[in-house]
Write an enzyme that holds these catalytic residues in place. Sequence first.
Site, PDB file in Angstrom:
ATOM      1  CB  CYS A 222      32.010  23.123 -22.999  1.00  0.00           C
ATOM      2  SG  CYS A 222      31.198  23.656 -24.491  1.00  0.00           S
TER       3      CYS A 222
ATOM      4  NE  ARG B  41      31.057  21.888 -17.369  1.00  0.00           N
ATOM      5  CZ  ARG B  41      30.476  22.797 -16.610  1.00  0.00           C
ATOM      6  NH1 ARG B  41      29.926  22.441 -15.491  1.00  0.00           N
ATOM      7  NH2 ARG B  41      30.428  24.055 -16.969  1.00  0.00           N
TER       8      ARG B  41
ATOM      9  CD1 TRP C 212      24.865  20.586 -24.995  1.00  0.00           C
ATOM     10  CD2 TRP C 212      24.945  22.814 -25.118  1.00  0.00           C
ATOM     11  NE1 TRP C 212      23.578  21.056 -25.128  1.00  0.00           N
ATOM     12  CE2 TRP C 212      23.604  22.413 -25.219  1.00  0.00           C
ATOM     13  CE3 TRP C 212      25.247  24.166 -25.180  1.00  0.00           C
ATOM     14  CZ2 TRP C 212      22.556  23.327 -25.358  1.00  0.00           C
ATOM     15  CZ3 TRP C 212      24.207  25.076 -25.327  1.00  0.00           C
ATOM     16  CH2 TRP C 212      22.873  24.643 -25.410  1.00  0.00           C
TER      17      TRP C 212
ATOM     18  CG  ASN D  39      32.049  26.115 -20.397  1.00  0.00           C
ATOM     19  OD1 ASN D  39      31.026  26.161 -21.074  1.00  0.00           O
ATOM     20  ND2 ASN D  39      32.033  26.007 -19.083  1.00  0.00           N
ATOM     21  N   GLY D  40      31.672  28.512 -23.096  1.00  0.00           N
ATOM     22  CA  GLY D  40      30.995  29.810 -23.020  1.00  0.00           C
ATOM     23  C   GLY D  40      30.730  30.369 -24.407  1.00  0.00           C
TER      24      GLY D  40
ATOM     25  CD  GLU E 145      11.013  17.375 -12.719  1.00  0.00           C
ATOM     26  OE1 GLU E 145      10.958  18.452 -13.334  1.00  0.00           O
ATOM     27  OE2 GLU E 145      12.035  16.679 -12.652  1.00  0.00           O
TER      28      GLU E 145
ATOM     29  CE  LYS F 143      13.783  14.695 -15.152  1.00  0.00           C
ATOM     30  NZ  LYS F 143      13.776  15.913 -14.442  1.00  0.00           N
TER      31      LYS F 143
ATOM     32  CD  GLU G 216      14.860  16.797 -18.514  1.00  0.00           C
ATOM     33  OE1 GLU G 216      15.592  17.754 -18.303  1.00  0.00           O
ATOM     34  OE2 GLU G 216      14.494  16.023 -17.608  1.00  0.00           O
TER      35      GLU G 216
ATOM     36  CG  HIS H 231     -10.559  25.167 -19.775  1.00  0.00           C
ATOM     37  ND1 HIS H 231     -11.804  25.678 -20.031  1.00  0.00           N
ATOM     38  CD2 HIS H 231     -10.494  24.983 -18.434  1.00  0.00           C
ATOM     39  CE1 HIS H 231     -12.462  25.814 -18.895  1.00  0.00           C
ATOM     40  NE2 HIS H 231     -11.688  25.396 -17.899  1.00  0.00           N
TER      41      HIS H 231
ATOM     42  CE  LYS I  90      22.755  17.103 -13.232  1.00  0.00           C
ATOM     43  NZ  LYS I  90      21.322  16.824 -13.215  1.00  0.00           N
TER      44      LYS I  90
HETATM   45  C1  G6P Z   1      19.426  22.034 -17.582  1.00  0.00           C
HETATM   46  C2  G6P Z   1      19.332  20.638 -17.027  1.00  0.00           C
HETATM   47  C3  G6P Z   1      18.070  20.493 -16.175  1.00  0.00           C
HETATM   48  C4  G6P Z   1      18.064  21.549 -15.086  1.00  0.00           C
HETATM   49  C5  G6P Z   1      18.208  22.956 -15.659  1.00  0.00           C
HETATM   50  C6  G6P Z   1      18.457  23.973 -14.569  1.00  0.00           C
HETATM   51  O1  G6P Z   1      18.430  22.240 -18.514  1.00  0.00           O
HETATM   52  O2  G6P Z   1      19.320  19.689 -18.081  1.00  0.00           O
HETATM   53  O3  G6P Z   1      18.040  19.221 -15.597  1.00  0.00           O
HETATM   54  O4  G6P Z   1      16.872  21.466 -14.372  1.00  0.00           O
HETATM   55  O5  G6P Z   1      19.342  23.012 -16.533  1.00  0.00           O
HETATM   56  O6  G6P Z   1      19.691  23.702 -13.971  1.00  0.00           O
HETATM   57  P1  G6P Z   1      20.098  24.097 -12.511  1.00  0.00           P
HETATM   58  O7  G6P Z   1      21.483  23.540 -12.353  1.00  0.00           O
HETATM   59  O8  G6P Z   1      20.095  25.596 -12.463  1.00  0.00           O
HETATM   60  O9  G6P Z   1      19.136  23.511 -11.568  1.00  0.00           O
END
Ligand code: G6P
Length: 615
Positions: free
Chosen positions: A2, A27, A75, A101-102, A488, A492, A495, A511, A610
Site C-alpha cells: 500500500c 506498492r 494492496w 498500510n499494514g 529466477e 520472472k 510474475e 527425477h 514491489k
Molecule cells: C516482492 C517483490 C519481489 C521481491 C520480493 C522481495 O515479492 O515482488 O520482486 O523479490 O518481494 O523483496 P525485497 O525488497 O526484500 O528484495
Amino acid sequence: MCGIVGYIGPREAYPIIIEGLKRLEYRGYDSAGIALFDGSELKVCKTKGKVVDLEAKLYKEISSNGSIGIGHTRWATHGVPNDVNSHPHYSNSGNLVIIHNGIIENYDALRKELIKRGYVFKSDTDTEVLVNLIEEVKKQEDVKLGKAVQIALNQVVGAYAIAVFDKTQPNEIVIARLGSPLAIGVGKDEFFIASDASPFLEYTKNAIYLEDEEMAIIRLNKDIKIRKIKDDSLVDPYVQALKMNLDQIEKGGFEHFMLKEIYEQPRAITDTYRGRLNREEAIIKMSSVEDNMKKFLAADRIIIVACGTSWHAGLVAEYIFEDLARIPVEVEYASEFRYRNPIITEKDVVIAISQSGETADTLAAIKLAKSKGAFVFGVCNVVGSSIARETHAGAYTHAGPEIGVASTKAFTTQITVLSLIALRLARAKGTISSSDFRQHLLEFEMIPKKVEKALEADEHIKKIANIYKDVHNFLYLGRGYNFPVALEGALKLKEISYIHAEGYPAAEMKHGPIALIDENMPIVVIATKKGHYEKVVSNIQEIKSRKGKIIGIVTEGDVDVRALADHVIEVPETLEFLSPLLTTIPLQLLSYHIAVLLGKNVDQPRNLAKSVTVE
Ligand code: G6P
C-alpha cells in the site's frame, strides 16, 4: 504494501497526491482513494482499480479542492479489493479519515468491542476498526487527535503506517509507523507525507524518516512534533538531504519501467562496484566489510536470509562464497527461518538481502538473528530503509530506484555486491591467489560491457518470445552458479506473464520434470561453456529425444548446443562466478517480451507488490 501520500500547505493538494500515488503504485494497485479538505468540507473519493480510475471518478465526484489531503493506493490484506474496502476510511461520526498500510492483527477483538459500543462497520477492513478505535478513544478520554491516535495505537497489535485527519482539527495530519515505512518531506511552510520520498522529490529534497514506534503531528505553519508512541517522549526530528533525482524514477523513453531497468544494468552494476573495486591497486575496499573483518573471518558460517528474487541472489552468493572464500553458507527463506526455531550463535554472520529494505519477513528474521547474538549485515537498495537501519552494518547496491514490480537490476547488483564481499574475504583468508584475484577484478570490470553485449540479443529474443507466448508451461534448467538463475528466469516469467514455469537443477530433470516433456514444452537451458558444460549438453540430448523445444543460453560461438537446440541466445564468455550476471539478461528479456506480447501489465502484474511489508 500500500502507498500513502499526504499534503498540508498552501498548494492544491489534489495534483500532488494523485501524482504521488502514481509513483507509489508499485506498492499495490488494486484500489485507490483520496480525502481532501477544502476548508469547510471533507470529501472522500475511492474506487477499486488503479489511480487512473480514481482520477476518472474524482473528475465526476469532486469539484472543489483543498490544500490538505491524504491518498492511498492499496494492496488488499483484509477484505477483497472493492470500492467499500478501499481507503480512506471514515469514522462513524464522519469527522475522522484514515489511510493505512499494514495489518492490525487484533482487529477482530477490537471490532467486537466497538460493535458492543454501538459502532457500525461498512467495510471488512482492519483499517476501519482502527479509525473508529481512535474516535472512541477521543470521545472517552476527551483528548485531541494526536493523543487519541497514540492511546489507540498502544492497544493495537500488528504493523502500520497511518495518516489520520480530523475535520474538527483541520490544521493537522497525524501520522505513525510501526513496521511500514513513512517519510515526511519538509518544504517551506508545507509538508508532504509518503511511503517513500518519490512523491515529493520535485518539491523538496529534505526528508524526515519516521522510525518504528514513532508518530508525528504535522501542523500547518508549525514545527513537526515527533513522539515515541509508547512512552510519549519527544524525538528530535532528523532532516536528511536526499540525493535522488526525479528522472531516476521516470521511464526515460522506455515503454515500461521493467525494460528501462533491464537496460540500466550495465550502469547499475558499474555504480555498484565503483569506488569499491580498484583494479590498478588490486584491492576491494568496502568500509563496512573492513570494519567488521574480524567478525567475517571468525564466522563459522554465513546464513543468508531473503525473499523472492533477493533469495535467488542469495543462492548465487552461496556458490560464490563457498567457492571463493571457502565459508560455509546456508540460504534461508526469511519467512521459514523466522518461524522454525533456527540454531543461530554468536559465531554466525547473517546477511539479509532486500531490494526495498522493507520486506516484513526479512526484517523479522534480522531481529531474530540479532536477538541470538549474530552479527547481521544488510544488502539493500533503498537507502535509509528499515533493513538498512536495523542491521549492524551493510553495503548498498547502487541500482537506483527500481519501480517495475518484477525485480531485475536489483538482482544483478545484489550479486555484484555479494561477489565483491566474497572476493574481499577470499583475499583476506588467502583462499584465492593474488594472480587469480587480479584476473577476477579485471574480468569484473568487463561485465558492464558484456551485459551491454548480451542486451543486443533483444530483437532475437522477441522473436523467440513470439513463438512460445501461448504455451502454458515452461521449464528452466541450469547447473551450479546458473541453477539459481534458472529459478529466477522461471520466477520472472510467472510474475509477469502468468505462464506456469519451474526452475530446476539440470541434472534433477530426470527425477521428475522429464515426465512433463513433450513437443509442446519449451525448456530454457543455461548451457554456458564453463560449469559442467558437457553434462548440460547430455541433459539437452535427453530433452531432444523426448521432443522438447530447447532454448539454449550459450556462450558466444557455441557449436555443440546450437546443433541440438531449437534456438540459441548467446552471451559473452566470462568467469564462471560472474556468469549469472550475463545469463540472467536474456531470461529477463524473454519474460518481458512474452508478457508484452500477451498484453499483460508488465510493471504492475496482478496480485503482486514491489514491497511486501506484511507477513
Ligand atoms: C516482492 C517483490 C519481489 C521481491 C520480493 C522481495 O515479492 O515482488 O520482486 O523479490 O518481494 O523483496 P525485497 O525488497 O526484500 O528484495
